[in-house]
Design a protein around this motif. Structure first.
Motif, PDB file in Angstrom:
ATOM      1  N   GLU A  37       0.823  -1.223   0.000  1.00  0.00           N
ATOM      2  CA  GLU A  37       0.000   0.000   0.000  1.00  0.00           C
ATOM      3  C   GLU A  37       0.854   1.271   0.000  1.00  0.00           C
ATOM      4  O   GLU A  37       0.995   1.920   1.040  1.00  0.00           O
ATOM      5  CB  GLU A  37      -0.927   0.028   1.229  1.00  0.00           C
ATOM      6  CG  GLU A  37      -2.009  -1.015   1.258  1.00  0.00           C
ATOM      7  CD  GLU A  37      -3.084  -0.822   0.192  1.00  0.00           C
ATOM      8  OE1 GLU A  37      -3.186   0.290  -0.379  1.00  0.00           O
ATOM      9  OE2 GLU A  37      -3.804  -1.795  -0.076  1.00  0.00           O
ATOM     10  N   SER A  77       0.271   4.182  -0.909  1.00  0.00           N
ATOM     11  CA  SER A  77      -0.410   5.419  -0.495  1.00  0.00           C
ATOM     12  C   SER A  77      -0.389   5.555   1.028  1.00  0.00           C
ATOM     13  O   SER A  77      -0.304   6.662   1.563  1.00  0.00           O
ATOM     14  CB  SER A  77      -1.845   5.435  -1.018  1.00  0.00           C
ATOM     15  OG  SER A  77      -2.582   4.396  -0.409  1.00  0.00           O
ATOM     16  N   SER A 113       3.071   6.852   1.964  1.00  0.00           N
ATOM     17  CA  SER A 113       3.234   8.300   1.764  1.00  0.00           C
ATOM     18  C   SER A 113       2.632   9.093   2.913  1.00  0.00           C
ATOM     19  O   SER A 113       3.243  10.035   3.425  1.00  0.00           O
ATOM     20  CB  SER A 113       2.545   8.764   0.486  1.00  0.00           C
ATOM     21  OG  SER A 113       2.998   8.035  -0.591  1.00  0.00           O
ATOM     22  N   LYS A 114       1.434   8.711   3.316  1.00  0.00           N
ATOM     23  CA  LYS A 114       0.795   9.433   4.427  1.00  0.00           C
ATOM     24  C   LYS A 114       1.604   9.286   5.709  1.00  0.00           C
ATOM     25  O   LYS A 114       1.756  10.233   6.487  1.00  0.00           O
ATOM     26  CB  LYS A 114      -0.626   8.887   4.660  1.00  0.00           C
ATOM     27  CG  LYS A 114      -1.649   9.458   3.710  1.00  0.00           C
ATOM     28  CD  LYS A 114      -3.038   8.933   3.988  1.00  0.00           C
ATOM     29  CE  LYS A 114      -3.735   9.671   5.132  1.00  0.00           C
ATOM     30  NZ  LYS A 114      -5.180   9.293   5.209  1.00  0.00           N
TER      31      LYS A 114
END
Ligand code: HEM
Length: 513
Positions: free
Chosen positions: A320, A322, A325-326
């Protein structure tokens, strides 16, 4: 039940055919079917070969929140229902013991806090819980940072050399180094060295896992202990660890004797903040086997579990980008280039949610074990004393009846402004640290340890599954392991800019004007 069931059992023992008795007694009390726990049928020979909690999940979907599973003379009740789990773990916890778990772990943990029951458990729980007070946990944050930094240095070398790394064994060494210092002020230094004591710990752990999945206790055969080379090795490993513990207890006792001791509730010795030091300073009997059993228990409880949590977290993250990144955004803005502190633990909210979600998908251990000490009612089902239970945390955490997209790794399911999920606020559908009076004593310690490690690692590096890495499959001992390791390629991130949180506010103020 009452008289009819006594009569029925009596007649059954005299040899009356069961089917006829069933017909008669259904007519007498009318609701027999409704009292019988569903019995899982079919072959369970697969259970030895794969992670055993997987077939239990399939059976749960067929038979429901409680069912009986029989192998030969043995039978287990498998619980996957939050209300029944709550009853066993909390509301009527006095009526349940650790059962087979205590038998399996006796050789290493003796009467330590995890297997202990009754009065011994009560007394030791009262002695040990105070040692993990808030000031102690805060003092540990520095230790988590230093140990993780040593791992970062190691990964730095691998990144420079372009060599892939097997993360599961590195996490195991990271958490061993941490727990040794935290529990009895011992530096295993296993990230850099392979001393005899480190090997001894792994020998004992392997034996504990073999025993957990063995169909028969061959280690109880007297001659076996003497002639099996592996059993002799286990015995020697145990002796080495126990001798080391004795030395550490003696050193600690001397330190405590020399201190101007002012023992109080949140006592921490600056030079040695370990749990052992707290216990000795509080007057624990240093000559007792009980103290050694408890130290050994915490060594194992705090080592394997956290290593498994980190392993599965990085596996989930690798799928994952994404989420990564968070995570990196949060860590860059909260920590910048600093070591984490206790204040940061409140601010690293998304990092915490990632760990919460990883613990949901890969609970360590995946099942809790209990034995009934008296007859009891579980929902509508009466059960007898002496039944063995597996409470499948795996099933609770992945139940399609309890979760939306149960199998999806989705840290966003836990809102950042909501409470940190736990047994109580999730009504026993979420039990990463158990629940009730026997809940994990190291829950806060472990959560912070994992948050620090994840934050520091993703701040410095990007992790990807290595090219040609073996498939990541599960196997069980006490916790969930991979079958062939977690092989990853580690690359350095461009050094994150230092962005203290207040900068953001200044920016918005500037924009406002
Ligand atoms: C109990 C999980 C870390 C010490 C438990 C239980 C669970 C658990 C599920 C309940 C077992 C049961 O009800 O049968 C975890 C996880 C950890 C972790 C997932 C890491 C992520 C630690 C650490 C320590 C620790 C770091 C020690 C410093 C204990 C002890 C018990 C326990 C002593 C037994 C408590 C009692 O029976 O009164 N843990 N644990 N654990 N844990 Fe942990």
């Amino acid at each position: 039940s009452g008289f009819p069931s006594v009569l029925r059992n009596g007649l059954s023992k005299l040899g009356f055919p069961r089917e006829i008795l069933k017909l008669i007694f259904n007519w007498v009390d009318g609701n027999d079917d409704y009292l019988k726990i569903p019995e899982a049928k079919g072959s369970i020979s697969a259970i030895r070969s794969e992670a055993f909690f997987i077939p239990l999940y399939e059976l749960y979907l067929t038979y429901g929140g409680i069912f009986r599973l029989t192998f030969g003379p043995k039978s287990f009740l498998i619980v996957s229902d939050p209300t029944i789990a709550k009853h066993i773990l909390k509301d009527n916890s006095k009526a349940y013991s650790k059962g087979i778990l205590a038998e399996i772990l006796d050789f290493v943990m003796g009467k330590g806090l995890i297997p202990a029951d009754g009065e011994i458990w009560r007394v030791r729980r009262r002695a040990i819980v105070p040692a993990l007070h808030q000031k102690y946990v805060a003092a540990m944050i520095g230790l988590f940072g230093q140990a993780t930094d040593r791992l970062c240095k190691k990964l730095d070398v691998a990144a420079s050399d372009g060599e892939d790394v097997e993360m599961e064994s590195l996490f195991s060494r990271l958490t061993l180094d941490i727990i040794g210092k935290a529990v009895f002020n011992y530096d295993f230094d296993s990230l850099t060295n392979d001393t005899g004591i480190v090997e001894a710990v792994y020998t004992v752990l392997r034996e504990a896992e073999e025993r957990s999945v063995a169909p028969m206790p061959i280690w109880e055969i007297p001659i076996w202990k003497e002639i099996s080379p592996w059993q002799r090795k286990v015995k020697e490993a145990l002796k080495l660890i126990n001798d080391t513990l004795d030395d550490l207890i003696a050193i600690c006792k001397r330190m405590v004797d020399e201190e101007e001791l002012q023992f109080h509730e949140d006592y921490v010795n600056e030079k040695d903040p370990s749990i052992l030091h707290f216990l000795v300073a509080s007057g624990d009997d240093v000559s007792s086997k009980q103290l050694r059993d408890d130290l050994m228990t915490m060594l194992i409880a705090g080592h394997e579990t956290s290593a498994a949590v980190l392993t599965w977290t990085f596996y989930l993250l690798s799928k994952e980008p994404s989420v990564v990144s968070k995570l990196q955004d949060e860590v860059d803005s909260v920590l910048g280039d600093r070591y984490p502190t206790i204040e940061d633990m409140k601010k690293l909210k998304y990092t915490t949610r990632v760990i919460n979600e990883s613990l949901r998908l890969y609970p360590q251990p995946p099942v809790l074990i209990r034995r009934s000490l008296e007859d009891d009612m579980l929902g509508k089902y009466p059960i007898k004393r002496g039944e063995d239970f597996f409470i499948s945390v795996w099933n609770l955490h992945r139940s399609p009846h309890l979760w939306e997209d149960a199998d999806k790794f989705n840290p966003e399911r836990w809102p950042l402004d909501g409470p940190t999920p736990n047994d109580t606020n999730q009504n026993f559908r979420y039990l990463p640290f158990g629940g009730g009076p026997r809940k994990c004593v190291g829950d806060m310690f472990a959560s912070f340890e994992n948050v620090v490690a994840v934050a520091m690692l993703v701040r410095r590096f990007n992790f990807q599954m290595a090219l040609g890495a073996p498939p990541v499959e599960m196997t069980t001992g006490a916790t969930i392991h991979t079958t062939q390791g977690l092989k990853m390629t580690v690359t350095r991130r461009i050094k994150p800019p230092i962005m203290p949180v207040f900068n953001k506010r200044e920016t918005t103020i500037l924009l406002d004007h």
